[in-house]
Structure formats: C-alpha cells, structure tokens
Design an enzyme around this catalytic site. Structure first.
Site, PDB file in Angstrom:
ATOM      1  CG  LEU A   3     -14.469  17.276  15.353  1.00 33.71           C
ATOM      2  CD1 LEU A   3     -15.167  18.196  14.359  1.00 33.71           C
ATOM      3  CD2 LEU A   3     -13.073  17.793  15.668  1.00 33.71           C
TER       4      LEU A   3
ATOM      5  CG  MET B   2     -29.635  15.526  20.083  1.00 30.33           C
ATOM      6  SD  MET B   2     -31.240  14.747  20.333  1.00 30.33           S
ATOM      7  CE  MET B   2     -32.051  15.989  21.356  1.00 30.33           C
ATOM      8  N   GLY B   3     -26.203  12.680  18.948  1.00 28.91           N
ATOM      9  CA  GLY B   3     -25.331  12.021  17.994  1.00 28.91           C
ATOM     10  C   GLY B   3     -23.874  12.347  18.238  1.00 28.91           C
TER      11      GLY B   3
ATOM     12  CE  LYS C 138     -26.480  16.810  15.823  1.00 25.72           C
ATOM     13  NZ  LYS C 138     -27.265  18.001  16.196  1.00 25.72           N
TER      14      LYS C 138
ATOM     15  CG  ASP D 188     -29.937  24.556  23.242  1.00 23.80           C
ATOM     16  OD1 ASP D 188     -29.947  25.033  24.402  1.00 23.80           O
ATOM     17  OD2 ASP D 188     -29.435  23.459  22.962  1.00 23.80           O
TER      18      ASP D 188
END
Length: 698
Positions: free
Chosen positions: A29, A34-35, A51, A145
C-alpha cells in the site's frame, strides 16, 4: 486474491516476508523511511493494513522502543477517527502491526489529484479531525505528526493514522537533544523551540495547517527549504489566502504562536460541526453562554477565551446566518441575548446526580416500567433506585454495588411488580418491590451464565445448555430443563416479555446458527430453525427475530430477519461491514452503530439499507429508535438524536465528560424512549430526561 510480492527494503534490499503472524501479505500500500505497509488478509477474510519495519531499524533498540510505543499509542486511541489495531508483535525479528484496512485516499493524495476541497468538505474534515484529536488526547497521547499524508479520507469520515512519533503524556521516552521530530510545514513553534515540552496544543496547530492545505492546496508556511519553513512557523504570520472567509478566524487561532492561545479540540469540534451541518445543527452556545468563563481571576476578559469566542461567533454567524445577537454589558463584556420565553410545559427537562461524584466511571444503567411512569437505575454505590419519570425525583433508593463499574446486563429489570437486580460480579440476584423498594427475595445465580427475565419468569441458563426458571414474584423454581443451548448460546425475549424466549446457538465451525423458540412458562421448545452464518440476536417481537451476522473478528456484515410464523430467513447484506456493531429495532427497521462511528438504518422487509451516516462519535451506545428519532449516548455523556427517515442530526445535549485525560467508560447505557420522553445516563453519574419534541433546545 492478489499474489504476495517481494519488494526490496532500500539499500539493504531485504525482501518482504510473504506473511506475518497469521496474516497473508498481498500487495504494497505504501512505503517510507520506517517500513512498508502491506494490504493483508486475516484467516477469517478481514482486510488489514500491516506495517512491517525495515530490517535495518529492527536491529536498533531505540527504534524498537519507539515502535513499541507506537503500537501502544495506536491501541489506546482506536476509535471512530483512527484505524483500530487488530494485532501486533513489536518483539518479532521484523516488528509489525496490523490495523483495520481503511479504503480511501490520503488527504495529500486527494488534494494532489483533484485540487483543494470545497468549503463544506473542509468544515466536515475539520469537525472529524477535531473529534479525533479530542479522543487521542483523552487517551493521554500527543500525535506530533498530523499532516495530510496521515489523514485517510474514508467513506465514513477522516481517519488519523501513523502514530510512529506520538508520545503518551506519561512516557519515559524523551526527544533527543537537538533532534527535530515531525514534518516542518505542519510542526508547531514549540516543536522547533522546546521539543521536550510539546503537548496537545501542537496537534491543534498541525490541524490548522492541515485544513489550510485542504482548503488551498498549500500550507500556511510553504517553502522549498525546511529551514525557511521553520523560521516562518516561529516568527511569521500564516498565509491564509484562499481559505474560506468563515474559517479564517478559527484557523488563525489554531495557528497561534502561543500554545495557550489555541482552542481546544472540544471547542473546535463544536464550532466546526455546527458549521459543517449548517444553521440547523446544534449551535455550540456553551462556548459563549456564561460570561464568567471568559473572565480571569481579576475580573478582566481572558485574551485567549475572548479571541476564541469572537472567532466562534464569527464562524457561526457566517454559516448560520446570524443565529445569536450579542449585547454589550455595562462593564464592556458581552453575552448572548436571552432566548424567547416559552410557556411552561407539563414535563420539564431534569437532571439527577445518582452516583456520587468522583474519579473514574460512575455510569448509571436504567430501565423503565411499561407505563413510563418510573425509572429504575443502578449505579456504583447504588444497588437500585426508583426515579419519578416526570420530575426525576428519587422516590426510594437502596445502597450497594460497592462502587464498581456496571454494564448493560446489570441494569435493573421490572417484571410483574418486582425490580430484579444482579449484583456486580453476578453472584446474587435480588428482587425488590417496585412500589416501595423493600427486598422480597434473593437467589444465588453464580452458577449461571446470564439472567433473562421473560414476563413472570426469570430464565437462568448455564454454559452447558441447562436452564432453570424462577417465578419472578416469589423467586421459587418453576422448572428445569437440559439441552437448551450451549457454550456459545445467547438469549433474546420479546419486547413485551410475554411471548417466546429465543435461544440462539452458532455451530462450532460458525457456518450456521440454530434458533429455538422456548415457552418461558414450561421450557418446552415450540419450534426450531437454522440459518447460515454465525448469528447473534438483537431483538424479537411478535413477528420476527432479528439477528446480526458477525465474523470471528467482530465485524457485522448483514442483518438477518427470521419470521416467527413461517420461519423464513431474510438476509440483508450491509454495504460495508461494521466493527463491534450494536443494534436496536423499531418496527421492521434495524438501526446499527459501529465502532467506526457509522449509524446505519436497514429495512428488514424491503431488504436494503435505508441510509448510512457518519455520526462523528467515536464511541456510543446501542441505538434506540422511537417517535421518528434515533437516539445514541456518546462516551462524553452527550445524548444525540437523528431523524429516523433520513439519518440527519436533529439535536444533541452538551458533553458531560470534558474533564480528565483518561476518561473511559467500559460500557455505555442505551437511552430510554418511553411515555413520550427520552432518558439517558452519563458516565459522570447523572441521569437526565429531555423532551424529544424539542431536540433543538437540548
């Protein structure tokens, strides 16, 4: 189903796994520093977003600690405006977290592909984001964030995602010296200047910047250089060119340099929701009704509150066409002109503090007698009390309950002149005289899995399918039967308690469900039918049993109507599944509320959804419909009313649970609609009655 694919992880090039935990990864997706986020499927078929952390970060103990914090934060704030966490393993070789997959573009993608949102869309987006922040902050978390790429535009409203750098108020993790955390165009001044002191107001600043981006396609401090952006955020006024005129005062306050000058999410939610739904919506008069709230200790108007009130009035005035007149007082302060006096009615709204005030959950759970003349309520510290339905006066009360939180199944039940109360813990069932509150009988019910009053009979099932029936007047055993249900059985009785009782038992593999009609007077089985799927009962009347088709993960995909005369089964598929659905029935219409905030009306005869509405409420009670309205109790103590015909918000009371960072109610009592009036209970321990004919005045 798409085949899983392997994708390299940056420079290290480590391949994606084909599955994590019990979840099969299908496609990517998105990915970031970070990943990688994968579309995945659970064994039950539920669609998830998983994730998976990059391999290089998995070897960093500090990163693992932050990822563990992200999982914890995301779990704490799961609600109507966030993606609910399904599973996670922060200690795996490659840490991962699975959330419910929410189809829809991010706000960043939407603006990039289609341009700025229309003014009405911006207002609705703002109302949803404000409530999301309210719930996030109540859970003790600061997101830190919030930006367009972290806002998903789902069909039922905006969802806030990615808590990768969020921080609980009580976290021991601290921002490293000299290290900026966040995305510069959407960071508050204090994130650049005092990163260790960042609090909830920083999220409000970010929300203001996000709404400017949504309205104009640009941020309020745009520049190609992050250093220039940082300077502008700290020193310059925001660029609000192109922002709808009515939103400018509110967004300017959101973007105030001083965190103390920014409005709270509750204030934003009230103003923006009123604007989003137009002048017919509930006007947030609580923002300016009491001039004392505007004054400081020395009697002068507070600059922050005064500016916010002016902004709120400006927003409401533009959208609502001038809904209130402001009069100048001799001391120079302002207040709203008194509303036109109305002739007194026989019933006047009332409020009673039933449970003692204090920290934590104090929720009362109530039932009404058939005539609607009295309410019977239990609350922490109150075993049962009778309230006059007209005035709210407590007619008699029995102390008890030990101050423990209650749930719906512990609400008092009125049966043949007796009030039945099960003590917290479920060990003892007590019967009181409904007229005077005197104890009549008690029974040990610790061996039973539930208590189900059915007219003059009380049914006590066990997990192995045995059922004992008691006479509700005397407490003596009437009959005892075996093989009525089993470990997964649930019971439903007719609305008036005079018809059959129904025991609903899903098969072990969940592929089918048995429904048996039981005579409460004798325990004999009148008839038995079977329907496909794992079903749980909602309600029953003289014509039908209403059930929900729910999978192992708790998602409801359909409403099932079983005709009690012909035993014909009608299955009405929902247009989108609902998580943790609660339902109520009015005639042939079933109303469902899902944990994602959706309220759905299903016509069980026509076999179709009538309407679907995003309520904007993170958590709510089971819906109750009566007299052309659908009622919900919100987690903040609000009573909300929606038009049953079209699903339009008709009115709502003010919140009653605005204080406390960790306010949480394990169970929410459904409203009561009886005798032409509506009653509700709030987590603050109060019970109140309102006039359903005048929802605009709530």
């Amino acid at each position: 189903m798409a085949s899983p694919r392997s994708v390299g992880f940056g420079a290290e090039g480590a391949a994606d796994p084909e599955s994590v935990g019990a979840y099969r990864l299908e496609s990517v997706l998105g990915s970031g520093g970070m990943g990688v986020v994968h579309l995945a499927t659970s064994p039950s078929g539920m669609r998830l977003a998983v994730k998976v952390v990059h391999a290089q970060h998995a070897a960093d103990p500090e990163f693992r600690a932050r990822f563990r914090q992200e999982v914890s934060a995301a779990r704490r704030v799961s609600g109507a405006f966030t993606a609910s966490v399904v599973d996670a393993d922060p200690d795996a070789d490659r840490p991962w977290m699975a959330t419910v997959h929410i189809p829809g573009p991010t706000l960043a993608e939407r603006v990039k592909d289609s341009g700025p949102l229309a003014a009405a869309e911006v207002r609705r987006l703002g109302a949803g984001l404000a409530e999301a922040l309210r719930d996030i902050h109540r859970a003790g978390v600061v997101h830190r964030d919030l930006k367009p790429s972290n806002v998903l535009l789902a069909a039922d409203g905006p969802k806030v995602i990615d808590f990768g750098i969020s921080r609980p108020y009580d976290s021991d993790l601290r921002t490293e010296t000299g290290k900026l955390i966040g995305t510069p165009p959407f960071m508050a001044p204090e994130q650049f200047q005092r990163p260790r002191e960042v609090g909830p107001a920083a999220d409000v600043f970010a929300m203001g910047a996000v709404l400017v981006h949504a309205a104009t396609g640009s941020g309020p401090f745009d520049s190609d250089s992050p250093y220039v952006v940082a300077y502008q955020v700290v020193h310059n006024e925001p660029d609000l060119g192109g922002v709808p005129e009515d939103l400018v005062p509110v967004l300017r306050l959101c973007l105030a340099k001083d965190p103390g000058d920014r409005p709270t999410p509750d204030e934003l939610m009230s103003a923006l929701r009123s604007a989003a739904y137009g002048s017919e919506a509930q006007i947030p008069t609580q923002l300016f009704r009491n001039p004392v709230q505007v004054e400081t200790a020395d009697g002068s108007p507070s600059p922050r509150r005064a500016r916010w009130i002016v902004a709120a009035l400006a927003l409401i005035g533009v959208v609502g066409g001038g809904v209130a007149a402001v009069q100048a007082l001799p001391d120079g302060t302002g207040t709203v002109a008194a509303p036109e006096q109305r002739a007194p009615a026989r019933f006047r709204p009332w409020n009673v503090q039933l449970a003692a005030k204090g920290d934590g959950n104090r929720t009362a759970f109530c039932s009404a007698d058939a005539a609607g003349g009295a309410l019977y309520c239990a609350a922490p510290g109150v075993a049962v009390a009778r309230l006059d339905a007209l005035s709210g006066k407590v007619l008699w009360s029995v102390a008890g309950g030990g101050g423990q939180p209650l749930s719906d199944d512990l609400a008092p039940v009125v049966a043949d002149g007796r009030v039945l109360v099960r003590a917290p813990g479920g060990g003892t069932l007590r019967a009181y005289d409904a007229g005077n509150g005197k104890p009549v009988w008690s029974a040990d019910v610790s061996a039973y899995s539930g208590v189900h009053p059915a007219g003059p009979t009380v049914l006590l099932p066990t997990t192995d399918g045995h059922v004992t029936a008691l006479d509700s007047t005397t407490g003596k055993e009437s009959w005892r039967k075996a093989a009525l249900g089993g470990p997964r059985s649930q019971w439903a009785v007719t609305v008036d308690g005079k018809g059959a009782a129904f025991v609903v038992t899903p098969s072990a593999d969940g592929r089918s469900t048995s429904v048996a009609a039981v005579d409460p007077a004798t325990g004999s089985v009148r008839w038995q039918a079977r329907a496909d799927g794992r079903l749980r009962p909602v309600a029953a009347d003289g014509k039908a049993v209403f059930l929900l088709a729910t999978d192992a993960a708790g998602f409801t995909s359909a409403v099932v109507r079983l005709d009690t005369a012909t035993h014909a089964v009608r299955r009405i598929a929902l247009t989108a599944p609902l998580d943790q659905a609660q339902a109520g029935v009015d005639g042939d219409t079933v109303y469902l509320f899902g944990a994602g905030g959706a309220l759905v009306a299903v016509d069980s005869v026509r076999g179709a959804e009538k309407w679907r509405l995003d309520t904007g409420v993170a958590r709510a009670s089971r819906p109750v419909a009566s007299g052309g309205q659908v009622y919900l109790t919100g987690a903040d103590g609000r009573l909300l009313a929606f038009g049953a015909a079209k699903g339009v918000l008709a009115g709502q009371t003010s919140p009653r649970m605005n204080n406390g960072r960790y306010t949480f109610t394990p169970a929410l009592p459904a409203p009561l609609a009886v005798g032409g009036r509506v009653y509700a209970a709030s987590p603050d321990g109060s019970v109140f009655g309102v006039d359903p004919g005048d929802v605009g005045s709530w």
